[in-house]
Design a protein around this motif. Sequence first.
Motif, PDB file in Angstrom:
ATOM      1  N   UNK A  42       4.135  16.089   9.018  1.00 53.26           N
ATOM      2  CA  UNK A  42       5.495  15.948   9.780  1.00 53.26           C
ATOM      3  C   UNK A  42       5.785  14.456  10.220  1.00 53.26           C
ATOM      4  N   UNK A  43       6.898  13.985   9.806  1.00 48.91           N
ATOM      5  CA  UNK A  43       7.320  12.767  10.114  1.00 48.91           C
ATOM      6  C   UNK A  43       7.599  12.509  11.635  1.00 48.91           C
ATOM      7  N   UNK A 102       0.623  -1.039   0.044  1.00 51.24           N
ATOM      8  CA  UNK A 102       0.075  -0.164  -0.097  1.00 51.24           C
ATOM      9  C   UNK A 102       0.931   1.261  -0.128  1.00 51.24           C
ATOM     10  N   UNK A 103       0.707   2.170  -1.030  1.00 48.50           N
ATOM     11  CA  UNK A 103       1.444   3.140  -0.999  1.00 48.50           C
ATOM     12  C   UNK A 103       0.882   4.520  -0.788  1.00 48.50           C
ATOM     13  N   UNK A 104       1.628   5.545   0.017  1.00 44.18           N
ATOM     14  CA  UNK A 104       1.018   6.707   0.307  1.00 44.18           C
ATOM     15  C   UNK A 104       2.254   7.688  -0.138  1.00 44.18           C
ATOM     16  N   UNK A 105       1.792   8.637  -0.890  1.00 43.59           N
ATOM     17  CA  UNK A 105       2.457   9.769  -1.273  1.00 43.59           C
ATOM     18  C   UNK A 105       2.344  10.919  -0.395  1.00 43.59           C
ATOM     19  N   UNK A 106       3.540  11.660  -0.351  1.00 43.21           N
ATOM     20  CA  UNK A 106       3.208  13.022   0.456  1.00 43.21           C
ATOM     21  C   UNK A 106       4.613  13.716   0.086  1.00 43.21           C
ATOM     22  N   UNK A 107       4.357  15.137   0.443  1.00 41.07           N
ATOM     23  CA  UNK A 107       5.607  15.989   0.177  1.00 41.07           C
ATOM     24  C   UNK A 107       5.376  17.324   1.080  1.00 41.07           C
ATOM     25  N   UNK A 108       6.079  18.508   0.984  1.00 38.86           N
ATOM     26  CA  UNK A 108       5.817  19.699   1.533  1.00 38.86           C
ATOM     27  C   UNK A 108       4.543  20.212   1.129  1.00 38.86           C
ATOM     28  N   UNK A 131       4.002   1.021  18.338  1.00 37.63           N
ATOM     29  CA  UNK A 131       3.754   0.402  17.215  1.00 37.63           C
ATOM     30  C   UNK A 131       4.946  -0.080  16.424  1.00 37.63           C
ATOM     31  N   UNK A 132       6.179   0.507  16.535  1.00 36.40           N
ATOM     32  CA  UNK A 132       7.264   0.485  15.904  1.00 36.40           C
ATOM     33  C   UNK A 132       6.765   0.572  14.158  1.00 36.40           C
ATOM     34  N   UNK A 133       6.377   1.964  14.131  1.00 40.73           N
ATOM     35  CA  UNK A 133       5.814   2.397  12.894  1.00 40.73           C
ATOM     36  C   UNK A 133       6.369   3.923  12.797  1.00 40.73           C
ATOM     37  N   UNK A 134       6.459   4.129  11.563  1.00 42.27           N
ATOM     38  CA  UNK A 134       6.531   5.880  11.431  1.00 42.27           C
ATOM     39  C   UNK A 134       5.108   6.278  11.466  1.00 42.27           C
ATOM     40  N   UNK A 135       4.845   7.567  11.856  1.00 39.70           N
ATOM     41  CA  UNK A 135       3.773   8.179  11.615  1.00 39.70           C
ATOM     42  C   UNK A 135       3.737   9.467  11.164  1.00 39.70           C
ATOM     43  N   UNK A 136       2.904   9.971   9.916  1.00 41.29           N
ATOM     44  CA  UNK A 136       2.785  11.202   9.429  1.00 41.29           C
ATOM     45  C   UNK A 136       1.435  11.927  10.055  1.00 41.29           C
ATOM     46  N   UNK A 137       1.923  12.897  10.538  1.00 40.58           N
ATOM     47  CA  UNK A 137       0.936  13.941  11.368  1.00 40.58           C
ATOM     48  C   UNK A 137       0.369  15.175  10.457  1.00 40.58           C
ATOM     49  N   UNK A 138      -0.635  15.325  10.145  1.00 34.26           N
ATOM     50  CA  UNK A 138      -0.832  16.591   9.284  1.00 34.26           C
ATOM     51  C   UNK A 138      -2.203  17.126   9.827  1.00 34.26           C
ATOM     52  N   UNK A 139      -2.051  18.464   9.640  1.00 32.37           N
ATOM     53  CA  UNK A 139      -3.258  19.444  10.525  1.00 32.37           C
ATOM     54  C   UNK A 139      -4.192  19.694   9.352  1.00 32.37           C
ATOM     55  N   UNK A 140      -5.367  19.376   9.532  1.00 37.38           N
ATOM     56  CA  UNK A 140      -6.351  19.663   8.319  1.00 37.38           C
ATOM     57  C   UNK A 140      -7.338  20.675   9.401  1.00 37.38           C
ATOM     58  N   UNK A 141      -8.413  21.210   8.928  1.00 34.85           N
ATOM     59  CA  UNK A 141      -9.336  22.240   9.501  1.00 34.85           C
ATOM     60  C   UNK A 141      -9.989  21.401  10.498  1.00 34.85           C
ATOM     61  N   UNK A 142     -10.415  20.351  10.397  1.00 33.89           N
ATOM     62  CA  UNK A 142     -11.225  19.314  11.182  1.00 33.89           C
ATOM     63  C   UNK A 142     -10.330  18.835  12.541  1.00 33.89           C
ATOM     64  N   UNK A 162      -4.544   1.237  -4.202  1.00 32.15           N
ATOM     65  CA  UNK A 162      -3.211   0.861  -4.141  1.00 32.15           C
ATOM     66  C   UNK A 162      -2.479   2.090  -3.595  1.00 32.15           C
ATOM     67  N   UNK A 163      -2.766   3.181  -4.252  1.00 30.58           N
ATOM     68  CA  UNK A 163      -1.959   4.387  -3.792  1.00 30.58           C
ATOM     69  C   UNK A 163      -2.832   5.621  -3.107  1.00 30.58           C
ATOM     70  N   UNK A 164      -2.471   6.397  -2.211  1.00 30.26           N
ATOM     71  CA  UNK A 164      -3.476   7.540  -1.465  1.00 30.26           C
ATOM     72  C   UNK A 164      -2.754   8.588  -1.223  1.00 30.26           C
ATOM     73  N   UNK A 165      -3.073   9.920  -1.270  1.00 30.37           N
ATOM     74  CA  UNK A 165      -2.471  10.979  -0.605  1.00 30.37           C
ATOM     75  C   UNK A 165      -2.880  11.728   0.608  1.00 30.37           C
ATOM     76  N   UNK A 166      -3.448  10.673   1.503  1.00 30.92           N
ATOM     77  CA  UNK A 166      -4.185  10.862   2.651  1.00 30.92           C
ATOM     78  C   UNK A 166      -3.419  11.909   3.642  1.00 30.92           C
ATOM     79  N   UNK A 167      -2.139  11.747   3.274  1.00 33.26           N
ATOM     80  CA  UNK A 167      -1.255  12.484   4.491  1.00 33.26           C
ATOM     81  C   UNK A 167      -1.432  14.013   4.263  1.00 33.26           C
ATOM     82  N   UNK A 168      -1.582  14.355   3.080  1.00 37.92           N
ATOM     83  CA  UNK A 168      -1.597  15.972   2.844  1.00 37.92           C
ATOM     84  C   UNK A 168      -0.743  16.710   2.666  1.00 37.92           C
ATOM     85  N   UNK A 169      -0.679  18.045   2.544  1.00 41.00           N
ATOM     86  CA  UNK A 169       0.438  19.060   2.419  1.00 41.00           C
ATOM     87  C   UNK A 169       1.128  19.128   4.003  1.00 41.00           C
TER      88      UNK A 169
END
Length: 631
Positions: free
Chosen positions: A480-481, A273-279, A487-498, A470-477
């Motif tokens: 933060x890594x 499962x793929x997750x794309x993200x960037x600044x 859980x022994x995992x990386x976690x991507x934190x993103x601030x949305x309006x909600x 297969x792919x998502x962009x749910x991390x958004x702009x």
Amino acid sequence: MKPYSVTLIGMGPRGLSLLERIAAFARAHNTPLQVNLIDPGECGPGVHSPNQPQHLLINTVASQVTIFPFREAVELAPVCATPSLTEWAHAEGYRRFGEQFVQVAPGEEGGATITESDYLPRQLLGRYLIWAFDAIRAALPPAVTLTHLRQRAIDMFQMPDGSFMVELDSGFSVSSDFVFMTTGHSRNNLTDEEAWCHKFAQDHARYNGKLAFIRHVYPLDKLVGIASDARVAIEGLGLTAHDVVSQLTVGRGGRFEPAGSGLRYLRSGREPALLLFSRKCLPAAARGVNQKGLNGHHQARFFTREAVRALRQQAQRERGSPQLDFDRELLPLLMKEMGCAWRGALGRPVPEGAAYEPGAEERAALDAMLFPLHGRQFANADDFSTFFTCMIADDLSEARRGNQGSPIKAAADVLRDARSVLQDMIEHGGLSAASHRKFLSVYNPAINRVTFGPPSHRNEQLLALIEAGVLSVAAGPNAAIRIDEDLSQFALHTRFASGAAIQHVDALVVARLDVFSPETDDSALIRNLLKRGTIRPFYNGTFHPGGIDIDQANHPLDSAARPSANLWALGYLVEGPNYYTHALPRPRMHSRQVLDAERCVRELFGQLAERDSARRQARPRFQFAAERATT
């Protein structure tokens, strides 16, 4: 008389252009030379390995790629036949079979002819460059001896007579009168955050067998160890990210098939499962269908070399410095130029003369193209994902209209056609330090995203992968890594309006190429040259955009700001004082790579002529003195 020795460190496309010009000048001047090529791999392809899979594509149509000089741009004619990549592929018998390009024997039928608008695999580009090296080597005059040393240069120091001694990783050393450095793409040492991620992945692998951190993705076989049931975050949405996505999908047996006006992805079951993200988390825009022909380009009226030169003269008079401010002095001219193209594609007349100013409609369209996140907020990850997919779909629609039919693609193509003016604008500290920093951090990423993106079907594939789950962009702009020790995992934190959204992943892949920064580069050669003071980093005031410092003739400046007359640096090494050095030459165009090679090699042969003259003048005096000593 012992021939002079010339050494080329790095033999990718930049080194190949230099070798071709050396061959041309050596033939014309009948100059004996010993030419040493230092590269651990084949000469010619550089990063374009002929062994990589065919699903990895170049991002320029093959008909606009060559390695040879345009005859009108150089003093001496090319030394051999000069086909473009497309012409070479035709001559070698390559034909398209679906998504594969296969070499067929003469007279065999099947497949389709490669067209001028095809994007070919980088594998074929690598083979083309190897063929070009063989053709150039065969054209060398008899007086030139060529030696390929399949090793890495790790150090270099200057001898008392001014020549250089190049030390190789085998312990062998090469003496050379003249040296060209064209070492190409580089790798930086890990940043503190990257080292933290690397250590976390190492320490917690015992608790999560799918945990991985991959900082430098090439060669892509590094991705083999990623588990099929892993969740993988890919940092970056540029061309490198497209390579990673392709390797983890098509490279694992998945395939795309036509579906309506787009594509459908058929899983192999082995893709993670793929997750794309960037600044910014924005997709690279697809290239518009080329309607200008191979050599067509926008005829500039406002953003021209003459305009930049006039602004410099004015700045020198008024401020005592020729440095310019991009936002205040140059961006208005560039927006005028893009506005002209935008109006022209809509069939609207463009007012004559310098009085033209883009209207509100043009400005809004251009701003939305360059900075689509301006003024936007997203309620949650689903809201952003919808925006992302709509943006790709709308852009593909514009791309199909072509670079003259679509106002957006016509305006974007101005940025591509204005590359040489952008180079004049920015190079060798052409902008003030603050403006230079802002241009590279704000405007340059936007230019790259809208202008130098992937082939259209890469974005069609992204849509199909999103649709297939297969792919998502749910991390958004601005994700933060972080790490999750429990859980022994990386976690991507993103601030949305909600509120904040968290995406947990097992593998983190950094899909971007490094900016060459001498002080953080992991090359032993660069590290040792810095220590010796042979080179120094380039700084525009207090800003280091990357690259080593050079003069206008591409001679590196040492720690005391003195140029080395018999040493040159070209290409990615000098991306900092120079701008956009990595583009391959285009057929029938005055391309930067060729012009740099021509200028430097012409200077080399000028120095050779001066040395020969000095030798001839010194020889009779030496002989006379020797005769007196024996009587």
